[in-house]
Design an enzyme around this catalytic site. Sequence first.
Site, PDB file in Angstrom:
ATOM      1  N   TRP A  99       0.831  -1.208   0.000  1.00  0.00           N
ATOM      2  CA  TRP A  99       0.000   0.000   0.000  1.00  0.00           C
ATOM      3  C   TRP A  99       0.865   1.257   0.000  1.00  0.00           C
ATOM      4  CZ3 TRP A  99      -4.073  -1.816  -1.798  1.00  0.00           C
ATOM      5  CH2 TRP A  99      -4.569  -3.073  -1.413  1.00  0.00           C
ATOM      6  N   ASP A 166      -1.643   6.889   6.294  1.00  0.00           N
ATOM      7  CA  ASP A 166      -2.704   5.947   5.947  1.00  0.00           C
ATOM      8  C   ASP A 166      -2.912   5.061   7.171  1.00  0.00           C
ATOM      9  OD1 ASP A 166      -4.291   3.863   5.077  1.00  0.00           O
ATOM     10  OD2 ASP A 166      -3.036   3.325   3.355  1.00  0.00           O
ATOM     11  N   LYS A 190     -12.065  -1.892   7.880  1.00  0.00           N
ATOM     12  CA  LYS A 190     -11.246  -2.693   8.795  1.00  0.00           C
ATOM     13  C   LYS A 190     -11.750  -2.548  10.232  1.00  0.00           C
ATOM     14  CE  LYS A 190      -8.100  -3.015   5.374  1.00  0.00           C
ATOM     15  NZ  LYS A 190      -7.754  -4.200   4.616  1.00  0.00           N
TER      16      LYS A 190
END
Length: 355
Positions: A99, A166, A190
Amino acid sequence: MKKHNFNAGPSILPREVIENTAQAILDFNGSGLSIMEISHRAKDFQPVVDEAEALFKELLNIPEGYSVLFLGGGASLEFCMVPYNFLEKKAAYLNTGVWAKKAMKEAKGFGEVVEVVSSAEANYTYIPKDYSMPADVDYFHITTNNTIYGTELKTDPDVNVPMVADMSSDIFSRPIDVSRYICIYGGAQKNLAPAGVTFVIVKNDALGKVSRYIPSMLNYQTHVDNGSMFNTPPVVPIYAALQTLRWIKANGGVAEMEKRAIEKADMLYGEIDRNKMFVGTAVKEDRSRMNICFIMAPEYKELEADFMKFATEKGMVGIKGHRSVGGFRASCYNALPKESVQALIDCMQEFEKLH
């Protein structure tokens, strides 16, 4: 048979969040209408956004001068929006996995990108700590938890440049010093809500500094000015996020979530280290509390498929590791009860006795 949901995302939500959201889908606030079919500008819905924003600020102790936004597009769109809004000349990125690499790729379209350090040479099994930070960067971007590799930054880095993070997969699992960041973002699927809404915490006075034109939908200022209502927001996921925020507050807040996360991680890592059939993949000091990755020990490698089948039959869901790492991954987000972790431990111990 009870199912134990270790999915990495979309992932487990508190049962009451699911039930409350389901009720609102049938009948929102006694209106006789589903929350899926009301106007986002209806008088009944504005308080949902207002309370969700207020709880974000309360639970994370967000200081004055920050806005909380509820947007679409997931963290993947933020990989583009962050440099669009903040990168004038140069940005620094910490490369800790897939990511982070995707975020870096998008940023290269807007200016110079400096990879300050990477753990790619070790398949991202640790968080790099020795690096020098260029003083002239517009921001330093980090990915705090790496779902694929099971590594996590558990403290806020101490650097002398603005930071962007992030926090898709570990938001609300530990206290953070928001004042160190100009932007924190994440997909909700999540630790917060079903997929479909993205949260962004942005420092207001950090906006408007780049010289480029920013399209309206990609400009954070647009959404600050319109209270996340510039266009139709993802109504149902925002409502579910509000229910989760209420659940976190009712269960002791972020400090309690961290305490539970540590307890669950210690339990499972303890079994991984004890059980001769399994080996953890991440360096111990950087092990993630959210995504616990492990593989079969080399001498038991041929039993990997057997253990997966055995665990599945015992009700374990979503423990297959990412294809780039292999093995197993138990995602232990806030909503996962300690009983599920114990059930997985029992499963590992029973498998050990059989073999």
